[in-house]
Motif scaffolding. Structure first.
Motif, PDB file in Angstrom:
ATOM      1  N   ARG A 158       0.812  -1.211   0.000  1.00 40.33           N
ATOM      2  CA  ARG A 158       0.000   0.000   0.000  1.00 40.33           C
ATOM      3  C   ARG A 158       0.849   1.267   0.000  1.00 40.33           C
ATOM      4  NH1 ARG A 158      -2.617  -0.245   4.685  1.00 40.33           N
ATOM      5  NH2 ARG A 158      -4.144  -1.786   4.092  1.00 40.33           N
ATOM      6  N   PHE A 159       2.122   1.126   0.337  1.00 36.17           N
ATOM      7  CA  PHE A 159       2.979   2.300   0.556  1.00 36.17           C
ATOM      8  C   PHE A 159       2.887   3.345  -0.566  1.00 36.17           C
ATOM      9  CE2 PHE A 159       7.139   4.371  -0.079  1.00 36.17           C
ATOM     10  CZ  PHE A 159       7.156   5.133   1.057  1.00 36.17           C
ATOM     11  N   GLY A 160       3.058   2.896  -1.802  1.00 38.21           N
ATOM     12  CA  GLY A 160       3.066   3.824  -2.927  1.00 38.21           C
ATOM     13  C   GLY A 160       1.769   4.587  -3.093  1.00 38.21           C
ATOM     14  N   LEU A 161       0.681   4.038  -2.554  1.00 38.24           N
ATOM     15  CA  LEU A 161      -0.615   4.708  -2.666  1.00 38.24           C
ATOM     16  C   LEU A 161      -0.828   5.712  -1.538  1.00 38.24           C
ATOM     17  CD1 LEU A 161      -2.874   1.663  -3.594  1.00 38.24           C
ATOM     18  CD2 LEU A 161      -1.939   3.395  -5.120  1.00 38.24           C
ATOM     19  N   GLU A 162      -0.126   5.509  -0.430  1.00 35.59           N
ATOM     20  CA  GLU A 162      -0.321   6.380   0.728  1.00 35.59           C
ATOM     21  C   GLU A 162       0.478   7.661   0.625  1.00 35.59           C
ATOM     22  OE1 GLU A 162       0.528   4.090   4.219  1.00 35.59           O
ATOM     23  OE2 GLU A 162      -1.560   3.478   4.389  1.00 35.59           O
ATOM     24  N   VAL A 163       1.635   7.574  -0.013  1.00 31.94           N
ATOM     25  CA  VAL A 163       2.481   8.758  -0.110  1.00 31.94           C
ATOM     26  C   VAL A 163       2.230   9.453  -1.440  1.00 31.94           C
ATOM     27  CG1 VAL A 163       4.223   7.738   1.368  1.00 31.94           C
ATOM     28  CG2 VAL A 163       4.423   7.484  -1.100  1.00 31.94           C
ATOM     29  N   GLY A 164       2.855  10.577  -1.621  1.00 33.34           N
ATOM     30  CA  GLY A 164       2.711  11.308  -2.882  1.00 33.34           C
ATOM     31  C   GLY A 164       1.340  11.933  -2.997  1.00 33.34           C
ATOM     32  N   ALA A 165       0.670  11.644  -4.086  1.00 29.94           N
ATOM     33  CA  ALA A 165      -0.599  12.324  -4.387  1.00 29.94           C
ATOM     34  C   ALA A 165      -1.705  11.980  -3.390  1.00 29.94           C
ATOM     35  CB  ALA A 165      -1.035  11.966  -5.794  1.00 29.94           C
ATOM     36  N   GLY A 166      -1.509  10.930  -2.618  1.00 32.37           N
ATOM     37  CA  GLY A 166      -2.564  10.529  -1.674  1.00 32.37           C
ATOM     38  C   GLY A 166      -3.320   9.334  -2.219  1.00 32.37           C
ATOM     39  N   ALA A 167      -3.969   8.613  -1.304  1.00 33.71           N
ATOM     40  CA  ALA A 167      -4.604   7.358  -1.690  1.00 33.71           C
ATOM     41  C   ALA A 167      -5.781   7.589  -2.639  1.00 33.71           C
ATOM     42  CB  ALA A 167      -5.066   6.622  -0.442  1.00 33.71           C
ATOM     43  N   PRO A 168      -5.814   6.880  -3.765  1.00 32.39           N
ATOM     44  CA  PRO A 168      -6.986   6.946  -4.633  1.00 32.39           C
ATOM     45  C   PRO A 168      -8.162   6.224  -3.972  1.00 32.39           C
ATOM     46  CG  PRO A 168      -5.424   5.327  -5.456  1.00 32.39           C
ATOM     47  CD  PRO A 168      -4.785   5.981  -4.279  1.00 32.39           C
ATOM     48  N   ALA A 169      -9.368   6.457  -4.493  1.00 35.48           N
ATOM     49  CA  ALA A 169     -10.569   5.901  -3.869  1.00 35.48           C
ATOM     50  C   ALA A 169     -10.547   4.375  -3.867  1.00 35.48           C
ATOM     51  CB  ALA A 169     -11.806   6.402  -4.610  1.00 35.48           C
ATOM     52  N   ASP A 170      -9.956   3.793  -4.909  1.00 32.18           N
ATOM     53  CA  ASP A 170      -9.981   2.332  -5.018  1.00 32.18           C
ATOM     54  C   ASP A 170      -8.707   1.696  -4.465  1.00 32.18           C
ATOM     55  OD1 ASP A 170      -8.365   3.359  -6.931  1.00 32.18           O
ATOM     56  OD2 ASP A 170      -8.984   1.970  -8.509  1.00 32.18           O
ATOM     57  N   ALA A 171      -8.033   2.400  -3.536  1.00 33.31           N
ATOM     58  CA  ALA A 171      -6.747   1.922  -3.021  1.00 33.31           C
ATOM     59  C   ALA A 171      -6.839   0.502  -2.475  1.00 33.31           C
ATOM     60  CB  ALA A 171      -6.221   2.873  -1.953  1.00 33.31           C
ATOM     61  N   GLU A 172      -7.854   0.268  -1.614  1.00 35.92           N
ATOM     62  CA  GLU A 172      -7.960  -1.054  -0.981  1.00 35.92           C
ATOM     63  C   GLU A 172      -8.154  -2.155  -2.018  1.00 35.92           C
ATOM     64  OE1 GLU A 172      -7.101  -1.888   2.036  1.00 35.92           O
ATOM     65  OE2 GLU A 172      -6.616   0.241   2.117  1.00 35.92           O
ATOM     66  N   GLU A 173      -9.005  -1.855  -3.012  1.00 37.06           N
ATOM     67  CA  GLU A 173      -9.247  -2.826  -4.075  1.00 37.06           C
ATOM     68  C   GLU A 173      -7.968  -3.164  -4.800  1.00 37.06           C
ATOM     69  OE1 GLU A 173     -13.062  -0.863  -5.521  1.00 37.06           O
ATOM     70  OE2 GLU A 173     -12.425  -2.136  -7.200  1.00 37.06           O
ATOM     71  N   ARG A 174      -7.209  -2.108  -5.117  1.00 34.28           N
ATOM     72  CA  ARG A 174      -5.975  -2.322  -5.873  1.00 34.28           C
ATOM     73  C   ARG A 174      -4.972  -3.140  -5.072  1.00 34.28           C
ATOM     74  NH1 ARG A 174      -5.313   3.536  -8.623  1.00 34.28           N
ATOM     75  NH2 ARG A 174      -3.075   3.144  -8.543  1.00 34.28           N
ATOM     76  N   VAL A 175      -4.839  -2.798  -3.793  1.00 35.64           N
ATOM     77  CA  VAL A 175      -3.914  -3.556  -2.937  1.00 35.64           C
ATOM     78  C   VAL A 175      -4.347  -5.016  -2.903  1.00 35.64           C
ATOM     79  CG1 VAL A 175      -3.131  -3.888  -0.569  1.00 35.64           C
ATOM     80  CG2 VAL A 175      -3.239  -1.582  -1.533  1.00 35.64           C
ATOM     81  N   GLY A 176      -5.652  -5.238  -2.705  1.00 34.20           N
ATOM     82  CA  GLY A 176      -6.172  -6.601  -2.662  1.00 34.20           C
ATOM     83  C   GLY A 176      -5.911  -7.337  -3.963  1.00 34.20           C
ATOM     84  N   TYR A 177      -6.135  -6.641  -5.077  1.00 31.17           N
ATOM     85  CA  TYR A 177      -5.930  -7.272  -6.376  1.00 31.17           C
ATOM     86  C   TYR A 177      -4.489  -7.731  -6.542  1.00 31.17           C
ATOM     87  CZ  TYR A 177      -5.216  -7.933 -11.337  1.00 31.17           C
ATOM     88  OH  TYR A 177      -4.856  -8.484 -12.535  1.00 31.17           O
ATOM     89  N   TRP A 178      -3.543  -6.847  -6.232  1.00 26.91           N
ATOM     90  CA  TRP A 178      -2.138  -7.203  -6.468  1.00 26.91           C
ATOM     91  C   TRP A 178      -1.622  -8.223  -5.464  1.00 26.91           C
ATOM     92  CZ3 TRP A 178      -0.164  -6.908 -10.954  1.00 26.91           C
ATOM     93  CH2 TRP A 178      -0.616  -5.932 -11.850  1.00 26.91           C
ATOM     94  N   LEU A 179      -2.155  -8.186  -4.253  1.00 26.86           N
ATOM     95  CA  LEU A 179      -1.778  -9.234  -3.294  1.00 26.86           C
ATOM     96  C   LEU A 179      -2.221 -10.589  -3.838  1.00 26.86           C
ATOM     97  CD1 LEU A 179      -2.642  -7.597   0.148  1.00 26.86           C
ATOM     98  CD2 LEU A 179      -0.376  -8.171  -0.713  1.00 26.86           C
ATOM     99  N   ASP A 180      -3.462 -10.628  -4.360  1.00 26.32           N
ATOM    100  CA  ASP A 180      -3.981 -11.869  -4.933  1.00 26.32           C
ATOM    101  C   ASP A 180      -3.168 -12.290  -6.142  1.00 26.32           C
ATOM    102  OD1 ASP A 180      -5.977 -12.505  -3.248  1.00 26.32           O
ATOM    103  OD2 ASP A 180      -7.578 -11.497  -4.394  1.00 26.32           O
ATOM    104  N   ARG A 181      -2.963 -11.313  -7.021  1.00 25.99           N
ATOM    105  CA  ARG A 181      -2.337 -11.604  -8.316  1.00 25.99           C
ATOM    106  C   ARG A 181      -0.934 -12.177  -8.123  1.00 25.99           C
ATOM    107  NH1 ARG A 181      -0.818 -13.113 -12.069  1.00 25.99           N
ATOM    108  NH2 ARG A 181      -0.919 -12.513 -14.262  1.00 25.99           N
ATOM    109  N   LEU A 182      -0.223 -11.753  -7.073  1.00 29.54           N
ATOM    110  CA  LEU A 182       1.137 -12.228  -6.867  1.00 29.54           C
ATOM    111  C   LEU A 182       1.209 -13.300  -5.775  1.00 29.54           C
ATOM    112  CD1 LEU A 182       2.940  -8.875  -7.451  1.00 29.54           C
ATOM    113  CD2 LEU A 182       3.353 -10.976  -8.698  1.00 29.54           C
ATOM    114  N   GLY A 183       0.058 -13.851  -5.433  1.00 23.93           N
ATOM    115  CA  GLY A 183       0.059 -14.970  -4.481  1.00 23.93           C
ATOM    116  C   GLY A 183       0.495 -14.585  -3.085  1.00 23.93           C
ATOM    117  N   LEU A 184       0.189 -13.326  -2.689  1.00 22.85           N
ATOM    118  CA  LEU A 184       0.648 -12.851  -1.387  1.00 22.85           C
ATOM    119  C   LEU A 184      -0.480 -12.759  -0.364  1.00 22.85           C
ATOM    120  CD1 LEU A 184       2.913  -9.983  -2.710  1.00 22.85           C
ATOM    121  CD2 LEU A 184       3.735 -11.985  -1.478  1.00 22.85           C
ATOM    122  N   ALA A 185      -1.716 -13.045  -0.812  1.00 22.86           N
ATOM    123  CA  ALA A 185      -2.868 -12.794   0.053  1.00 22.86           C
ATOM    124  C   ALA A 185      -2.731 -13.491   1.407  1.00 22.86           C
ATOM    125  CB  ALA A 185      -4.146 -13.233  -0.645  1.00 22.86           C
ATOM    126  N   ALA A 186      -2.215 -14.718   1.405  1.00 20.73           N
ATOM    127  CA  ALA A 186      -2.124 -15.469   2.661  1.00 20.73           C
ATOM    128  C   ALA A 186      -1.076 -14.877   3.598  1.00 20.73           C
ATOM    129  CB  ALA A 186      -1.796 -16.929   2.373  1.00 20.73           C
TER     130      ALA A 186
END
Ligand SMILES: Nc1ncnc2c1ncn2[C@@H]1O[C@H](COP(=O)(O)OP(=O)(O)O)[C@@H](O)[C@H]1O
Ligand SMILES: [Mg+2]
Lengths: 293, 292
Positions: free
Chosen positions: B113-141
């Motif tokens: 989530r780091f890159g979404l929290e800093v800089g321009a600020g978290a976009p509205a779909d931040a949680e979704e995006r984090v969840g998607y990439w955790l899933d996509r790279l097999g990190l969810a567990a």
């Protein structure tokens, strides 16, 4: 030298012989042996101080020491009862705790704040570092008369000195910890466009927290030393005053009570800070050593 | 040749747009060292097409990381220029660092989530995006694990997820798989291949591994030894979507061989002896520097 539970290697076997590596003890035995090792460690940890107290008590009962100077642990406990009964101990402890906590919190907060600023603003650090080094080396007690002159006979000079003793240790360590934050943690922050404050919050602060807490612990111990020193010469209250006053009244038992309680208090204070540090840095607790693959 | 013929029919979608994403002209970077001024990079000339997967190979210390750091805005060039054609309004670039550089004090999820929290600020779909990439790279567990509890491969995935979650226009990757063992490395290559074909964007990918460069890249650039400049350029003709099966083909091996020949003669020198470039102009004498 390695410390293992296994026996040393046998002398070199003659050529042509077959060398076998196999368990020398069963797993159950190995486990039992380790458990026993831990029990021995604990027995030493608690047994040695208790044993020393017992020896001291016996020696006193056998009149091996002059009991006027070296009261037995039993005498000290008795004095403790008296001191609590008259209420002097509670009062002294309360005053000292108040001074310590207020002085420590103020000194630590200012030290942390300034340490983070100095660590991030290199030029400011260059400018102030010599002054901080110089002031750090001034014995805090030596400043007491000057402060008394300025602020009069109040608690303020004492609080200022405690805060100062904490401040210097914390500011120096914090500055060092902040400047030591590795580039490979700062670069991702820069890369993702983090502002100065965001970099501080997400990178610099957590990266330096472990060493900051070590310095807070050292500062806590040192603050106790400074406080007792100040209360010896000024204050009319507090644990240092209690010890000094007992000497003047030749109440040796109470003197020991004071010394022991200060030591116990110092240990508790440091343990509290170490505990807070563990809470604040959960990533250093779990996992521990990193496996590479 | 089959692959080359197909290229004419199926446009891989990366060569069509003419405007280059990154234009590099005479780019140089010098460093001040105790022994004098050291030229680490350049002069380098290069164009990176929009949506291209560009691989850069070259000997150690030739300035590859330096080039990438300039592209990421972490380092200023000391000569020449690099121009980037910005299209969106989101983050311009994100980097996957050579040593991962994920934060030990953040959990997997917090790191991503780091890159979404800093800089321009978290976009509205931040949680979704984090969840998607955790899933996509097999990190969810492992979302609540700290990096110290992860294997090297997992940490590398965190580093990739952290970069991809911000959806940068340019993805910069500095030898991302160098520290992984050979098997894990192949698995990660396959994953990145699939990932990129699904989410296309401009990628500059540095590697030591020619196999990796040919499998992943649209183009492979060969850099000379320090100060690094470009000595070879190879279009990779294989059509997309590619799969890992490509590794076994004759054309694959031939291209790899061709690049290696170029790298060996141009970058390492035909005589195999690598003579370090002599530093110029000593800037100052170190107090404790030993006489040589
Ligand atoms: N900050 C720096 N200060 C001094 N020299 C540096 C610095 N960064 C890189 N260099 C030097 O520049 C050269 C290129 O480094 P780098 O770009 O990391 O090479 P590569 O990634 O190709 O292995 C090396 O010789 C390295 O020692
Ligand atoms: Mg490098």
């Amino acid at each position: 030298m390695t410390t293992t539970n296994d026996r040393p290697l046998a002398p070199p076997a003659p050529a042509g012989s077959r060398i076998v590596f196999a368990p020398k003890v069963s797993l159950a035995d190995r486990y039992r042996r380790n458990a026993r090792g831990r029990r021995i460690d604990n027995a030493l940890r608690f047994g040695v101080p208790i044993g020393l107290l017992v020896i001291w008590q016996l020696a006193a009962m056998l009149d091996l020491f002059d009991r006027r100077f070296f009261p037995s642990p039993g005498d000290v406990v008795e004095s403790l009862g008296t001191a609590i009964g008259t209420g002097v101990l509670q009062e002294a402890a309360l005053v000292s705790t108040y001074r310590l906590v207020v002085g420590f919190v103020v000194g630590a907060l200012v030290g942390l704040l300034m340490g983070f600023v100095l660590g991030r603003v290199r030029r400011l650090n260059v400018a102030l570092d010599p002054i901080i080094s110089a002031l750090y080396t001034v014995p805090k007690l030596a400043m007491l008369p000057i402060l008394l002159l300025i602020f009069g006979l109040s608690d303020l000079p004492i609080l200022i000195l405690i805060a100062a003793s904490v401040f210097f240790i914390v500011v120096i360590s914090t500055t060092a910890a902040v400047t030591a934050v590795q580039k490979n943690y700062l670069e991702p922050a820069q890369c993702f466009g983090a502002t100065g404050l965001q970099t501080l919050r997400h990178v610099v602060l957590p990266a330096s927290l472990p060493s900051v807490f070590v310095s807070l612990r050292l500062a806590a111990g040192n603050a106790v030393l400074v406080l007792i020193g100040i209360e010896f010469v000024q204050g009319g209250a507090g644990m240092g005053y209690l010890i000094w006053n007992s000497w003047q009244l030749f109440d040796v038992g109470r003197m020991y009570v004071g010394v022991v309680l200060v030591a116990v208090f110092g240990v508790l204070f440091q343990t509290l800070i170490t505990g807070l540090g563990r809470l604040a840095t959960p990533w250093t607790r779990r996992g521990g050593s990193a496996s590479s693959h | 040749m089959a692959a080359l013929d197909e290229l004419d029919e199926i446009d891989p979608g990366t060569t069509a747009r003419t405007d280059p994403k990154i234009t590099v002209k005479g780019l140089e970077r010098h460093f001040e060292t105790p022994d004098g001024l050291l030229q680490a990079l350049g002069p380098m000339d290069l164009e990176v097409r929009d949506g291209e997967f560009l691989c850069i190979v070259g000997p150690s210390g030739c300035g590859k990381s330096t080039f990438l750091r300039i592209a990421a805005g972490l380092l200023d060039p000391t000569g020449g220029e690099m121009a980037v054609n910005r299209q969106g309004t989101g983050p311009l670039s994100a980097m996957v660092f050579q040593d991962y550089s994920i934060f030990p004090w953040k959990t997997v999820e917090q790191n991503v989530r780091f890159g979404l929290e800093v800089g321009a600020g978290a976009p509205a779909d931040a949680e979704e995006r984090v969840g998607y990439w955790l899933d996509r790279l097999g990190l969810a567990a492992f979302r609540r694990s700290y990096p110290s509890e992860l294997s090297g491969g997992m940490r590398q995935r965190v580093s990739i997820a952290r970069a991809l979650v911000v959806e940068p226009e340019i993805l910069l990757m500095d030898e991302p798989f160098a520290a992984l063992d050979a098997q894990l490395r192949m698995l990660m290559q396959d994953e990145l291949l699939a990932l990129w074909q699904e989410h296309r964007r401009t990628v500059v990918f540095i590697t030591h591994n020619l196999d990796e460069a040919v499998l992943l890249g649209d183009r492979v650039i060969v850099m000379s030894k320090r100060p690094g400049h470009i000595v070879g350029e190879f279009e990779v003709p294989f059509t997309r979507p590619r799969t890992a099966d490509l590794r076994g083909s004759g054309e694959f091996a031939a291209l790899e061989q061709e690049i290696w020949a170029n790298l060996r003669s141009e970058a390492y020198g035909a005589a195999d002896a690598v003579t370090p470039a002599a530093p110029t102009v000593p800037t100052r004498r170190g107090l404790f520097r030993r006489a040589r």
